[in-house]
Design an enzyme around this catalytic site. Structure first.
Site, PDB file in Angstrom:
ATOM      1  N   GLN A  34      35.011  36.459  51.814  1.00 33.68           N
ATOM      2  CA  GLN A  34      36.157  36.486  51.106  1.00 33.68           C
ATOM      3  C   GLN A  34      36.116  36.393  49.666  1.00 33.68           C
ATOM      4  O   GLN A  34      36.768  37.108  48.896  1.00 33.68           O
ATOM      5  CB  GLN A  34      37.081  35.208  51.346  1.00 33.68           C
ATOM      6  CG  GLN A  34      37.748  35.630  52.665  1.00 33.68           C
ATOM      7  CD  GLN A  34      38.486  34.263  53.299  1.00 33.68           C
ATOM      8  OE1 GLN A  34      38.573  33.235  52.344  1.00 33.68           O
ATOM      9  NE2 GLN A  34      38.980  34.275  54.564  1.00 33.68           N
ATOM     10  N   TYR A 140      40.726  20.599  43.485  1.00 37.64           N
ATOM     11  CA  TYR A 140      39.541  20.918  43.973  1.00 37.64           C
ATOM     12  C   TYR A 140      38.438  20.062  43.812  1.00 37.64           C
ATOM     13  O   TYR A 140      37.753  19.682  44.868  1.00 37.64           O
ATOM     14  CB  TYR A 140      39.246  22.234  42.817  1.00 37.64           C
ATOM     15  CG  TYR A 140      37.822  22.528  42.608  1.00 37.64           C
ATOM     16  CD1 TYR A 140      37.109  23.028  43.695  1.00 37.64           C
ATOM     17  CD2 TYR A 140      37.009  22.344  41.514  1.00 37.64           C
ATOM     18  CE1 TYR A 140      35.755  23.392  43.579  1.00 37.64           C
ATOM     19  CE2 TYR A 140      35.619  22.728  41.339  1.00 37.64           C
ATOM     20  CZ  TYR A 140      35.013  22.930  42.289  1.00 37.64           C
ATOM     21  OH  TYR A 140      33.683  23.173  42.466  1.00 37.64           O
ATOM     22  N   HIS A 188      37.072  32.609  35.043  1.00 39.64           N
ATOM     23  CA  HIS A 188      36.127  31.771  34.263  1.00 39.64           C
ATOM     24  C   HIS A 188      35.856  32.210  32.894  1.00 39.64           C
ATOM     25  O   HIS A 188      35.895  33.402  32.797  1.00 39.64           O
ATOM     26  CB  HIS A 188      34.889  31.683  35.337  1.00 39.64           C
ATOM     27  CG  HIS A 188      34.820  30.849  36.352  1.00 39.64           C
ATOM     28  ND1 HIS A 188      34.913  31.601  37.752  1.00 39.64           N
ATOM     29  CD2 HIS A 188      35.080  29.609  36.646  1.00 39.64           C
ATOM     30  CE1 HIS A 188      35.027  30.545  38.517  1.00 39.64           C
ATOM     31  NE2 HIS A 188      34.921  29.385  38.017  1.00 39.64           N
TER      32      HIS A 188
HETATM   33  N1  UDP Z   1      39.205  28.712  29.697  1.00 40.48           N
HETATM   34  C1  UDP Z   1      40.148  29.242  28.515  1.00 40.48           C
HETATM   35  N2  UDP Z   1      40.677  30.589  28.931  1.00 40.48           N
HETATM   36  C2  UDP Z   1      40.366  31.418  29.945  1.00 40.48           C
HETATM   37  C3  UDP Z   1      39.520  30.606  31.096  1.00 40.48           C
HETATM   38  C4  UDP Z   1      39.129  29.385  30.761  1.00 40.48           C
HETATM   39  O1  UDP Z   1      40.393  28.666  27.708  1.00 40.48           O
HETATM   40  O2  UDP Z   1      40.836  32.473  30.084  1.00 40.48           O
HETATM   41  C5  UDP Z   1      38.999  27.421  29.571  1.00 40.48           C
HETATM   42  C6  UDP Z   1      39.331  26.322  30.477  1.00 40.48           C
HETATM   43  O3  UDP Z   1      40.584  25.727  30.302  1.00 40.48           O
HETATM   44  C7  UDP Z   1      38.214  25.231  30.556  1.00 40.48           C
HETATM   45  C8  UDP Z   1      36.911  26.430  30.053  1.00 40.48           C
HETATM   46  O4  UDP Z   1      37.686  27.336  29.433  1.00 40.48           O
HETATM   47  O5  UDP Z   1      38.351  24.249  29.523  1.00 40.48           O
HETATM   48  C9  UDP Z   1      36.128  26.529  31.203  1.00 40.48           C
HETATM   49  O6  UDP Z   1      36.815  26.956  32.372  1.00 40.48           O
HETATM   50  P1  UDP Z   1      36.383  27.737  33.691  1.00 40.48           P
HETATM   51  O7  UDP Z   1      37.242  28.054  34.246  1.00 40.48           O
HETATM   52  O8  UDP Z   1      35.420  28.805  33.108  1.00 40.48           O
HETATM   53  O9  UDP Z   1      35.497  26.612  34.341  1.00 40.48           O
HETATM   54  P2  UDP Z   1      35.880  25.173  35.022  1.00 40.48           P
HETATM   55  O10 UDP Z   1      35.749  24.116  33.781  1.00 40.48           O
HETATM   56  O11 UDP Z   1      37.353  25.309  35.432  1.00 40.48           O
HETATM   57  O12 UDP Z   1      35.091  24.956  35.871  1.00 40.48           O
END
Ligand code: UDP
Length: 328
Positions: A34, A140, A188
């Site tokens: 998926q 999560y 991400h």
């Molecule tokens: N983030 C952001 N803009 C995006 C995607 C992520 O500012 O388009 C920020 C998000 O809020 C977090 C950090 O980047 O503080 C890392 O987010 P990611 O989703 O990569 O990983 P997570 O920490 O959720 O595992």
């Protein structure tokens, strides 16, 4: 003996499969594809299917001589988990229950579990240690913590032994250039920043600039996916030596803000990366930085690829070579 890798066609799973194959291990993968990609598997035997399919799991254990399991298969998006918690409980928690029951039936009791920094929630101190309070701020992380706890009860009742690896922010791509990060939709930070550098997105959004951090954006600890993969091999070896269950943080120990990540990506790529400020994303703690001392001393883990320029450089190479990802 073979290692069963659930979710082996996913991002971190496929890098762990590559590392196992490089070590000469026999690998069996269960993946429902998926989120995973068939092309991300550099070898091993693939059973396409879901962990919640009891018959499939029994067949996998019957048809292969499996001595250890590395369990990646899960949904892993913070934002989505806040909107669809039921999906996360069903796939992550119930899926893990099905796996543990099947392992128990097959008398396979070693498991390396793919856990997360999201189990901590807002940290009580930085860097975060394994003994710190776990109080997830998103669904999560809550499901991953529930999965860890479930495995502990299988240890108590059925003599399972586990290594739980709490990853901080995985990024980067395999040095061969053959595998890398390709989620659909992508959420991400690092791949999104690089897609903006490629011109595939008009800009990168920064989610929140009013956090209590130096520049107001969230701080995270970025770790190269192949360094994470190495830790799984060390964890399997630890379990095979008969050592006890353990929990390890896997991070680099250095925090970078979202804005710093974008600046480094500008430097590495030499491209313009337009930025748009947006509101905070629900469920995001301000700062997540690991202490990985325990993994270094007890597991002998040595993350050697996790300088952020190197991480982004390897991801950039993947994105330049495969702008459409696996395209399968
Ligand atoms: N983030 C952001 N803009 C995006 C995607 C992520 O500012 O388009 C920020 C998000 O809020 C977090 C950090 O980047 O503080 C890392 O987010 P990611 O989703 O990569 O990983 P997570 O920490 O959720 O595992």
């Amino acid at each position: 003996m073979a290692v069963l890798v659930t979710g082996g066609a996913g991002y971190i799973g496929s890098h762990a499969v590559a590392a196992l194959l490089e070590k000469g291990e026999e690998v069996v993968v269960v993946d429902n594809l998926q989120q995973g990609h068939r092309a991300a598997l550099l070898g091993g035997v693939l059973y396409e299917g879901d962990l919640r399919d009891e018959e499939l799991l029994d067949r996998v254990f019957r048809e292969n001589k499996i001595d250890s399991v590395i369990h990646f298969a899960a949904n892993s998006l913070v934002g989505e988990s806040m909107k669809l918690p039921g999906k996360y409980y069903h796939n992550n928690v119930y899926g893990t229950l099905c796996l543990l029951e099947a392992m128990n039936r097959a008398d396979v009791k070693r498991i390396v579990f793919s856990s997360t920094a999201a189990t901590y929630g807002e940290p009580e101190q930085v860097p975060i240690r394994e003994t710190d309070r776990t109080e997830p701020t998103n669904a999560y992380g809550e499901t991953k913590l529930a999965m860890e706890k479930m495995i502990r009860w299988f240890e108590v009742a059925h003599e399972f032994r586990f290594v739980s690896l709490r990853y901080f922010n995985a990024a980067g791509a395999h040095e061969s250039g053959r595998i890398g990060e390709d989620h659909s939709p992508e959420t991400h930070l690092v791949p999104l920043v690089l897609q903006a550098a490629l011109g595939k997105r008009p800009h990168i959004s920064v989610f929140g600039e009013d956090y209590p951090t130096e520049d107001g954006s969230c701080v995270r600890d970025y770790i190269h996916v192949s360094d994470l993969a190495d830790a799984h091999i060390l964890a399997v070896e630890r379990l095979r030596r008969g050592e006890g269950s353990a929990v390890y943080n896997l991070g680099n120990g250095f925090g970078f803000s979202v804005k710093q990540v974008i600046d480094i990506a500008r430097r590495v790529t030499g491209r313009e990366i337009p930025v748009v400020m947006e509101d905070r994303r629900a469920g995001d703690p301000a700062v997540l930085v690991a202490s990985s001392e325990k993994a270094r001393t007890e597991l002998g883990w040595n993350p050697r690829r996790s300088d952020l320029e190197n991480i982004i450089g390897s991801a950039w190479k993947w994105h330049l070579d495969r702008p459409e990802g696996y395209n399968d």
